[in-house]
Design a protein around this motif. Structure first.
Motif, PDB file in Angstrom:
ATOM      1  N   PHE A   1      40.995  66.059  40.171  1.00 22.12           N
ATOM      2  CA  PHE A   1      40.716  67.367  39.645  1.00 22.12           C
ATOM      3  C   PHE A   1      40.322  67.105  38.406  1.00 22.12           C
ATOM      4  CE2 PHE A   1      41.516  71.295  37.656  1.00 22.12           C
ATOM      5  CZ  PHE A   1      41.317  72.295  38.448  1.00 22.12           C
ATOM      6  N   LEU A   2      38.964  67.595  37.920  1.00 25.77           N
ATOM      7  CA  LEU A   2      38.452  67.349  36.659  1.00 25.77           C
ATOM      8  C   LEU A   2      38.961  68.415  35.695  1.00 25.77           C
ATOM      9  CD1 LEU A   2      34.862  66.981  38.145  1.00 25.77           C
ATOM     10  CD2 LEU A   2      36.533  65.027  37.835  1.00 25.77           C
ATOM     11  N   LEU A   3      39.756  67.917  34.617  1.00 27.83           N
ATOM     12  CA  LEU A   3      40.103  68.585  33.463  1.00 27.83           C
ATOM     13  C   LEU A   3      38.957  68.919  32.682  1.00 27.83           C
ATOM     14  CD1 LEU A   3      43.618  66.888  32.923  1.00 27.83           C
ATOM     15  CD2 LEU A   3      43.312  68.608  34.143  1.00 27.83           C
ATOM     16  N   ASP A   4      38.390  68.025  32.305  1.00 32.69           N
ATOM     17  CA  ASP A   4      37.004  68.131  31.486  1.00 32.69           C
ATOM     18  C   ASP A   4      36.140  67.128  31.931  1.00 32.69           C
ATOM     19  OD1 ASP A   4      38.011  65.910  30.179  1.00 32.69           O
ATOM     20  OD2 ASP A   4      39.324  67.239  28.779  1.00 32.69           O
ATOM     21  N   ALA A   5      35.214  67.020  30.830  1.00 33.90           N
ATOM     22  CA  ALA A   5      34.304  65.593  31.077  1.00 33.90           C
ATOM     23  C   ALA A   5      34.849  64.415  31.171  1.00 33.90           C
ATOM     24  CB  ALA A   5      33.030  65.862  30.067  1.00 33.90           C
ATOM     25  N   LYS A   6      35.884  64.173  30.646  1.00 27.89           N
ATOM     26  CA  LYS A   6      36.256  62.753  30.505  1.00 27.89           C
ATOM     27  C   LYS A   6      37.857  62.514  31.173  1.00 27.89           C
ATOM     28  CE  LYS A   6      34.507  62.069  25.861  1.00 27.89           C
ATOM     29  NZ  LYS A   6      34.459  61.762  24.494  1.00 27.89           N
ATOM     30  N   ASN A   7      38.542  63.767  31.534  1.00 28.66           N
ATOM     31  CA  ASN A   7      39.802  63.519  32.265  1.00 28.66           C
ATOM     32  C   ASN A   7      39.791  64.133  33.523  1.00 28.66           C
ATOM     33  OD1 ASN A   7      40.993  62.176  29.719  1.00 28.66           O
ATOM     34  ND2 ASN A   7      40.224  63.868  28.590  1.00 28.66           N
ATOM     35  N   SER A   8      40.906  63.595  34.314  1.00 30.56           N
ATOM     36  CA  SER A   8      40.866  64.122  35.511  1.00 30.56           C
ATOM     37  C   SER A   8      42.476  63.820  36.010  1.00 30.56           C
ATOM     38  CB  SER A   8      39.922  63.530  36.677  1.00 30.56           C
ATOM     39  OG  SER A   8      40.291  62.140  36.826  1.00 30.56           O
ATOM     40  N   VAL A   9      43.053  64.551  36.917  1.00 38.23           N
ATOM     41  CA  VAL A   9      44.403  64.366  37.545  1.00 38.23           C
ATOM     42  C   VAL A   9      44.208  64.213  38.917  1.00 38.23           C
ATOM     43  CG1 VAL A   9      45.716  65.261  35.648  1.00 38.23           C
ATOM     44  CG2 VAL A   9      44.846  66.822  37.437  1.00 38.23           C
TER      45      VAL A   9
ATOM     46  N   ASN B   1      37.331  71.559  42.355  1.00 40.20           N
ATOM     47  CA  ASN B   1      38.066  70.527  41.649  1.00 40.20           C
ATOM     48  C   ASN B   1      37.945  70.381  40.135  1.00 40.20           C
ATOM     49  OD1 ASN B   1      35.207  70.197  41.599  1.00 40.20           O
ATOM     50  ND2 ASN B   1      35.401  68.026  42.209  1.00 40.20           N
ATOM     51  N   ARG B   2      37.740  71.466  39.605  1.00 35.09           N
ATOM     52  CA  ARG B   2      37.682  71.876  37.973  1.00 35.09           C
ATOM     53  C   ARG B   2      38.325  73.173  37.781  1.00 35.09           C
ATOM     54  NH1 ARG B   2      32.461  72.079  40.438  1.00 35.09           N
ATOM     55  NH2 ARG B   2      31.499  74.309  40.240  1.00 35.09           N
ATOM     56  N   PRO B   3      38.385  73.555  36.750  1.00 34.02           N
ATOM     57  CA  PRO B   3      39.301  74.829  36.422  1.00 34.02           C
ATOM     58  C   PRO B   3      38.610  76.062  37.192  1.00 34.02           C
ATOM     59  CG  PRO B   3      39.258  73.474  34.374  1.00 34.02           C
ATOM     60  CD  PRO B   3      38.427  72.817  35.446  1.00 34.02           C
ATOM     61  N   PHE B   4      39.576  77.002  37.588  1.00 35.50           N
ATOM     62  CA  PHE B   4      39.187  78.121  38.298  1.00 35.50           C
ATOM     63  C   PHE B   4      40.028  79.355  38.101  1.00 35.50           C
ATOM     64  CE2 PHE B   4      41.641  75.472  41.213  1.00 35.50           C
ATOM     65  CZ  PHE B   4      42.593  76.487  41.722  1.00 35.50           C
ATOM     66  N   LEU B   5      39.633  80.550  38.498  1.00 39.81           N
ATOM     67  CA  LEU B   5      40.290  81.720  38.396  1.00 39.81           C
ATOM     68  C   LEU B   5      40.811  82.306  39.633  1.00 39.81           C
ATOM     69  CD1 LEU B   5      37.926  83.673  35.851  1.00 39.81           C
ATOM     70  CD2 LEU B   5      40.029  82.494  35.350  1.00 39.81           C
TER      71      LEU B   5
ATOM     72  N   VAL C   1      43.874  75.430  35.256  1.00 39.19           N
ATOM     73  CA  VAL C   1      43.337  74.638  34.155  1.00 39.19           C
ATOM     74  C   VAL C   1      43.766  73.012  34.734  1.00 39.19           C
ATOM     75  CG1 VAL C   1      43.057  73.589  31.966  1.00 39.19           C
ATOM     76  CG2 VAL C   1      42.842  76.123  32.429  1.00 39.19           C
ATOM     77  N   ASN C   2      44.834  73.102  35.141  1.00 40.03           N
ATOM     78  CA  ASN C   2      45.435  71.951  35.364  1.00 40.03           C
ATOM     79  C   ASN C   2      46.493  72.204  36.527  1.00 40.03           C
ATOM     80  OD1 ASN C   2      46.819  69.339  35.789  1.00 40.03           O
ATOM     81  ND2 ASN C   2      47.307  68.953  33.810  1.00 40.03           N
ATOM     82  N   PRO C   3      46.402  71.697  37.978  1.00 34.38           N
ATOM     83  CA  PRO C   3      47.265  72.106  38.917  1.00 34.38           C
ATOM     84  C   PRO C   3      48.083  71.343  38.919  1.00 34.38           C
ATOM     85  CG  PRO C   3      44.922  71.467  39.863  1.00 34.38           C
ATOM     86  CD  PRO C   3      45.107  71.329  38.306  1.00 34.38           C
ATOM     87  N   ALA C   4      48.374  70.051  38.131  1.00 37.26           N
ATOM     88  CA  ALA C   4      49.387  69.108  38.089  1.00 37.26           C
ATOM     89  C   ALA C   4      50.606  69.677  37.019  1.00 37.26           C
ATOM     90  CB  ALA C   4      48.896  67.882  37.761  1.00 37.26           C
TER      91      ALA C   4
END
Length: 425
Positions: free
Chosen positions: A236-244, A396-400, A418-421
């Protein structure tokens, strides 16, 4: 001599294990004003439509409050129940007058040139009746309770009104014995939220004379459960550089979807069995703020009316998140200030004030919507050459996320993942 006391207002909500389905429509002019889905059926003639009159204001409040929360928490998970907050403050407005009352109405997005005060309370009364219908497929409970210090004498009119319109229980309590009272209220909250919200209250102010609790609990089963055998680890992409890493659920079925080219986002309706449903909104990369800024009842109504059934490849993460909010601070920023210094129509010889207003909400989304149920469905579909191929909509990125009750036209919950984890906001 007037005793100066603090009314401690405690707002809380809890839900939920997954998501729904159906509602109703009126004439065309009214349809534009309320949140409705394209397949909604007309309400039986003569049915009590008081809830429809408050639906536009409640929706407007939901999006106004969301934007205030976003300003406060920044780029973090958001999850709350706008209906819980609206109901509690509308009920409290029965004890307000003059400027305090005006501020509350304005804060809750009610315009008294369009709706009369008694219609507001009749609307919430009807919403409570519809939500608590025991014959619904969805497990949905909402209620209000007043814990009143045994030294406080409430005005009979206030007590009659909160009981009549808001079905509020009134529980006599020794609030001056703070430790015992906190224990009693927390136990009540834990019971009403099926063990989901535990130890919400840490303490009570020394002068607390009354605690108002509003709770809402929702548990729904997906109309089309996800097959847990198709759930896989994914990024899951938190932003351009980070994922969980998340557990990503998958379905390849027909859903009501809409592509909003203007706002650059996908909208997918995932219904529950019964009369609840959810909208999941996936902004294209870099367009979340643009979508959030456009969150208005007109935008969401437009999405709902534009939904079309289409086969898609759907990926949705499992997640369990919660949000806790200081509603007093948020309301003050929205211009509601006097309720925190003077409520004159609640008790005899006592001007009360709201010393604390807190709200906690939780959501738990999984394959069935609950761990306790398992469904095996084998579907056979005709083989066909599909033109164009089904779109792949991957959350797989922030959603509403918005959860609706179609019968009462209410937004039960809304949030941003923003971060499901992350568990807490």
């Amino acid at each position: 001599m007037k005793m100066k006391s603090a009314l401690h207002l405690c707002l809380l909500f809890l839900g939920l294990q997954a998501q729904g389905q159906h509602g109703s429509s009126l004439n065309e002019q009214q349809e534009q004003k309320i949140l409705h889905f394209p397949e909604d059926h007309s309400q039986a003639e003569g049915e009590n439509l008081a809830h429809v009159k408050i639906a536009p204001s409640n929706a407007e409040f939901a999006f106004k409050f969301y934007k205030q929360v976003r300003e406060e928490v920044g780029n973090k998970n958001i999850f709350f129940s706008p209906l819980s907050i609206s109901t509690a403050f509308a009920m409290l407005s029965l004890g307000a007058r003059s400027n305090t009352l005006h501020q509350l109405h304005k804060g809750l997005a009610f315009n008294l040139t369009e709706i009369e005060e008694h219609e507001i309370h009749e609307g919430f009364q009807r919403v409570l009746q519809l939500l608590n219908d025991p014959h619904r497929e969805i497990q949905l409970n909402m209620g209000n309770t007043l814990f009143i210090d045994d030294q406080l004498k409430l005005l009979q009119k206030f007590l009659d009104d909160v009981t009549n319109f808001y079905y509020s229980e009134a529980i006599s309590s020794k609030l001056q014995n703070s430790a015992e009272a906190v224990k009693e209220i927390n136990k009540y909250i834990e019971t009403k939220t099926h063990g989901k919200i535990v130890d919400l209250l840490e303490s009570l102010d020394d002068e607390t004379m009354m605690v108002l609790v509003n709770y809402i609990f929702f548990k729904g089963y997906w109309e089309k459960p996800f097959n847990n055998l198709a759930t896989r680890d994914d990024d899951f992409l938190l932003d351009a550089k980070n994922s969980v890493k998340v557990k990503m659920m998958h379905q390849n079925k027909a859903f009501n979807i809409h592509r909003d080219e203007q706002l650059s986002c996908w909208v997918v309706e995932i219904p529950y069995k019964g009369n609840g449903t959810s909208l999941f909104v996936l902004p294209d990369e870099g367009t979340m703020k643009q979508v959030e800024d456009s969150l208005l009842k007109e935008t969401v109504s437009n999405w709902m009316q534009s939904l079309k059934k289409r086969k898609i490849y759907l990926d949705l993460p499992k997640f369990s998140i919660s949000g806790s909010y200081d509603v007093k601070s948020l309301f003050k920023k929205m211009g509601v200030t006097d309720v925190f210094s003077d409520l004159s129509e609640v008790a005899e010889k006592t001007h009360l004030q709201v010393s604390k207003a807190i709200h906690k909400a939780m959501v738990d989304v999984s394959e069935n919507g609950t761990e306790a149920a398992a469904v095996t469905v084998i579907e056979l579909v005709p083989l066909s050459a599909e033109f164009p191929p089904p779109p792949h909509i991957k959350f797989n990125r922030p959603f509403l996320m918005l959860i609706f009750d179609k019968i009462s036209h209410s937004i039960l919950f809304m949030g941003k993942i923003v971060n499901p984890a992350a568990k807490e906001n």
